[in-house]
Design an enzyme around this catalytic site. Structure first.
Site, short mmCIF file in Angstrom:
data_model
loop_
_atom_site.label_atom_id
_atom_site.label_comp_id
_atom_site.label_asym_id
_atom_site.label_seq_id
_atom_site.Cartn_x
_atom_site.Cartn_y
_atom_site.Cartn_z
CB SER A 93 -1.11 -0.23 1.30
OG SER A 93 -0.59 -0.32 2.26
CB CYS A 105 0.31 -4.96 1.25
SG CYS A 105 -1.43 -4.25 2.31
#
Ligand code: DGL
Length: 271
Positions: free
Chosen positions: A17, A79
C-alpha cells in the site's frame, strides 16, 4: 495448483500500500540478491488498513495487472492487509505464482515446536478479516489464537515517534492484555512493525518468539522459485510510487537503510 516458472530471468514484482513493504523488499534482497525486483508502493492511496475489502481488492488487481505487464515471473504481496483480503483471488487470476506475507508467516509458525498460544497483530482490516486467525486455526487446530489490531503503530512509525514516550504508552495500550496470555509466538502482521520488532520483543519477554512476516515471505519466495532463480546478473531494481510523499526518502531510508536511487511516479489513472 503449483504454477511453474519458465522465464527465470524475469523480474519479481513486490507491492504494498505504500513504503512499508520496503521492509519486505529488504528481506527479499538479502535472501535473493541475484534477482531483479520491481517494487510498487501505492503512496497516493495509503493506508489500506482502514479501507473496505472491495476497495482493497480493486487496488490490488490494478497494481497486479500493472506488474504483470512488466513481465514478472512471481508476485509478492508484501502488504499484510492485501494478503489477508485478496490473496486467493490474485492467485486464481494470474498465471505466475503469487506469494503473500500472511500465508508465509502462518506456515513458519506452524512449523515451530510447542505452539499452543499464537498471537498476531496488524492493521484493523487485516485483523478484522480474520485471515491470519483462520489460517492459524487450520494449521494449529489445538492452539489458542489471538488477534489484536494496533492501528496507531503505522502513523507513529511514519512520523518517526518510535523513540518517544508514545511508543511504550501505545505498546501498553494495545498489548498489555495480550502479554498476559503469554503467547508462544507473536506474528508481526504489518509491514511497518519490523521497525519496532525489538521493542515489541522486549515488551513480551524471552518466552514469546516474535515472527517477522516479511522474513517469512522471503524464505517462502526462495522455496517457490526453486531452480527458477535468475541466471543473469540482475540489473538494478525499479521502484514505482503513485505519489511523492514529502518525507518519502526519509521513510525509505528508515525502512531500507539507504535511499531509493530512482523513483518512478505513476498516476493511479494509468496503472
Ligand atoms: N502495508 C500495510 C500492511 O501491511 C500497512 C499500512 C496500511 O494500512 O496500508 O497491512
Amino acid at each position: 495448483m503449483a504454477k511453474t516458472i519458465n522465464c527465470e530471468n524475469h523480474p519479481i514484482g513486490v507491492f504494498d500500500s505504500g513504503l512499508g513493504g520496503l521492509t519486505v523488499y529488504r528481506e527479499l534482497k538479502k535472501i535473493l540478491p541475484g534477482e531483479k525486483f520491481i517494487y510498487f508502493g501505492d503512496t497516493a492511496r495509503v493506508p489500506y488498513g482502514n479501507k473496505s475489502a472491495d476497495t482493497i481488492k480493486r487496488y490490488a488487481f490494478e497494481i497486479s495487472y500493472f506488474l504483470a505487464r512488466k513481465g514478472i515471473k512471481l508476485l509478492v504481496v508484501a502488504c499484510n492487509t492485501v494478503s489477508a483480503i485478496a490473496l486467493d483471488d490474485l492467485q486464481e487470476a494470474f498465471r505466475f505464482p503469487v506469494v503473500g506475507v500472511v500465508q508465509a508467516g502462518v506456515e513458519l509458525v506452524a512449523g515451530l515446536p510447542g505452539q499452543s498460544r499464537v498471537a498476531v497483530i496488524g492493521t484493523t482490516r487485516a485483523i478484522k478479516s480474520r485471515a491470519y486467525q483462520t489460517l492459524l486455526s487450520q494449521k494449529l487446530p489445538a492452539a489458542r489464537i489471538y488477534g489484536q489490531p494496533c492501528p496507531l503503530f503505522v502513523p507513529l512509525i511514519e512520523e518517526g515517534l518510535e523513540e518517544t514516550v508514545l511508543l511504550p504508552a501505545t505498546l501498553d495500550h494495545y498489548l498489555a492484555a495480550l502479554r498476559r496470555r503469554k503467547p508462544d509466538s507473536l506474528i508481526l502482521g504489518c509491514t511497518h512493525y519490523p521497525l519496532i520488532e525489538h521493542e515489541i520483543g522486549d515488551y513480551f519477554g524471552n518466552s514469546t518468539r516474535v515472527i517477522n512476516s516479511g522474513r517469512a515471505v522471503a524464505m517462502k519466495v526462495a522455496e517457490v522459485l526453486g531452480g527458477a532463480r535468475s541466471r543473469i546478473l540482475s540489473s538494478s531494481d525499479e521502484f514505482y510510487l503513485t505519489d511523492k510523499q514529502a518525507n518519502f526518502q526519509k521513510i525509505s531510508r528508515k525502512f531500507l537503510g539507504f535511499s531509493i536511487p530512482k523513483i518512478n511516479i505513476i498516476r493511479n489513472s494509468i496503472i
